[in-house]
Scaffold this active site. Structure first.
Site, PDB file in Angstrom:
ATOM      1  N   HIS A   1       6.056   3.970   4.368  1.00 20.26           N
ATOM      2  CA  HIS A   1       6.462   4.154   3.031  1.00 20.26           C
ATOM      3  C   HIS A   1       7.155   3.218   2.478  1.00 20.26           C
ATOM      4  CE1 HIS A   1       7.663   7.203   0.006  1.00 20.26           C
ATOM      5  NE2 HIS A   1       8.666   6.387  -0.097  1.00 20.26           N
TER       6      HIS A   1
ATOM      7  N   ASP B   1       4.224   7.958   7.076  1.00 17.83           N
ATOM      8  CA  ASP B   1       4.991   8.183   6.084  1.00 17.83           C
ATOM      9  C   ASP B   1       5.180   9.508   5.970  1.00 17.83           C
ATOM     10  OD1 ASP B   1       6.203   8.644   3.611  1.00 17.83           O
ATOM     11  OD2 ASP B   1       4.523   7.798   2.366  1.00 17.83           O
TER      12      ASP B   1
ATOM     13  N   SER C   1       6.701   6.918  -4.770  1.00 14.99           N
ATOM     14  CA  SER C   1       7.540   7.761  -4.161  1.00 14.99           C
ATOM     15  C   SER C   1       8.231   8.844  -5.118  1.00 14.99           C
ATOM     16  CB  SER C   1       8.662   6.831  -3.614  1.00 14.99           C
ATOM     17  OG  SER C   1       9.436   7.532  -2.705  1.00 14.99           O
TER      18      SER C   1
END
Ligand code: NAG
Ligand code: NAG
Length: 411
Positions: free
Chosen positions: A381, A351, A192
């Site tokens: 995610h 995501d 991320s």
């Protein structure tokens, strides 16, 4: 009495399921678990917003405090992994060293950046602690989990500078020797926002001739790579999928770039990239992430580009980081991309950031870099790092195995 207790229980159950229930795409992994996880996050968010409304503290600080309280562990060594907290050039880090018996030899090294929107989390949290332990064991490696400073205490470029400073120091002959790390086998990785830092640092170090040890590979897990288009097909498709909602990602960007959080709706409308703002820089940047060319039709589906003609003037001047490759590595020139190490890029169908990763994979391939793309049709995610019950997802565990396996084969 009995009746009112039953009535109360029914109402409570109804309220709870209303709170927890959330329509999810049918293909997402283990939807009830995800709803539960999401409800916990939303409840925490509500508490934080309440604290902010009461004037107690910035809501991100409260959230981080709660996460830290529940999740952070001390450095506990085990039989097979020695764990120590230390710092590199003033940047905090936790080091996980494999202590597997065997002939003394140089080990692999991985520099890891945790996720959390540049605002949350720590490499000392249980989920990252577990991931790094497992990597140290399975790869017989030294994993250095870097705790760069977070927003709102600092803003771009400070977290990036922390990441870069730590990497430069780790890659010196002295530090590598101290941890018995093989200079030929060091990876940079992150998930991320940590994947953003890993990609940005990999570019910068590839360009830097003063650093003689280079990363052998980079491994990016659902990375954040751009903030010019909040209407890629994946942003349009997954805006309401937990846990990274579309407005939340815009908000993380604004906190990172030290922008006014009132600008979230403008960013979501892509008003920062209207062509009337005229700068060559915007046109050039948009051409580098033109998803109508970079994404396979199966990912584009029926979605259309969102490119307003008028937009909100002055946004790019307010937020210069939007066009800065150190914040948005997807915008790097092809000449730079050519130099970066071979990449593993993991993406999830459910995501908003899916297309950030897919576009970067494609641009790297076009620049001649070897790329392994690992896409999870059921993934969402964050799924890889939720390694604890009840948030342990089959797809997440599978993706972690594949990620570590790729490192075993390529590092
Ligand atoms: C993206 O590519 C398409 C097809 O090549 C082109 O028509 C369009 O103008 C491009 N858009 C941008 C923003 O460069
Ligand atoms: C975006 O820009 C348009 C003009 O192109 C304007 O009408 C709209 O209000 C703006 N939206 C936001 C949320 O600022």
């Amino acid at each position: 009495m009995m009746r009112s207790a039953v009535l109360g229980a029914v109402l409570l159950a109804a309220a709870t399921s209303y709170y927890i229930y959330l329509p999810l795409p049918s293909a997402v992994a283990e939807p009830w678990k995800l709803m539960l996880l999401d409800a916990v996050f939303r409840a925490m968010m509500h508490v934080c917003n309440l604290a902010q409304d009461l004037g107690l503290a910035h809501n991100t600080r409260v959230l981080n405090y709660m996460v830290t309280l529940v999740e952070v562990r001390g450095p506990q060594s085990s039989e097979s992994v020695r764990v120590t907290d230390t710092s590199f050039e003033g940047v905090q880090a936790r080091v996980f060293e494999s202590t597997l018996p065997g002939p003394r030899r140089l080990k692999r090294g991985v520099v890891y950046f945790h996720g959390g929107g540049w605002a949350l989390g720590s490499g000392r949290m249980r989920s990252y602690d577990l991931l790094c332990r497992r990597m140290a064991e399975d790869l017989d490696a030294v994993i250095i989990s870097v705790d760069y400073r977070l927003a709102p205490e600092v803003h771009f470029p400070e977290p990036y500078n922390d990441a870069l400073r730590a990497c430069r120091h780790i890659l010196t002959a002295e530090v590598l020797a101290l941890f018995s790390v093989d200079p030929e086998r060091v990876a940079v990785s992150g998930d991320s926002a940590g994947g953003n830092l890993a990609a940005a640092v990999a570019q910068q170090l590839a360009l830097d001739n003063s650093v003689s040890t280079k990363f052998k590979v980079q491994a990016l897990i659902y990375p954040v790579l751009q903030a010019l288009d909040f209407n890629t097909p994946s942003y349009q498709q997954n805006g309401n999928v937990p846990i990274l909602y579309r407005p939340l990602m815009a908000r993380f960007w604004l906190e990172y770039l030290n922008g006014d959080l009132k600008l979230v709706p403008s960013l979501l409308a892509n008003n920062h990239t209207a062509v009337n703002q005229g700068q060559e820089a915007v046109v050039a940047a948009k051409a580098k992430m033109n998803w109508t060319n970079l994404l396979a039709p199966a990912f584009q589906k029926h979605y259309k580009p969102v490119a307003p003609c008028l937009g909100t003037p002055g946004l790019l001047e307010q937020l210069p980081g939007l066009l800065d490759v150190r914040a948005a590595p997807l915008l790097a020139e092809r000449e730079v991309l050519k130099l970066v190490p071979p990449a593993y890029i993991m993406t999830c169908e459910h995501d908003v950031l899916r297309d950030d990763g897919l576009m970067y994979a494609r641009r790297l391939e076009e620049a001649g870099v070897a790329v392994t793309s690992d896409h999870y049709a059921e993934g969402f995610h964050g799924c890889m790092v939720f390694g604890f019950w009840p948030a342990r997802f089959t797809v997440g565990m599978q993706s972690m195995r594949n990620y570590i396996h790729w490192l075993q084969q390529n590092l």
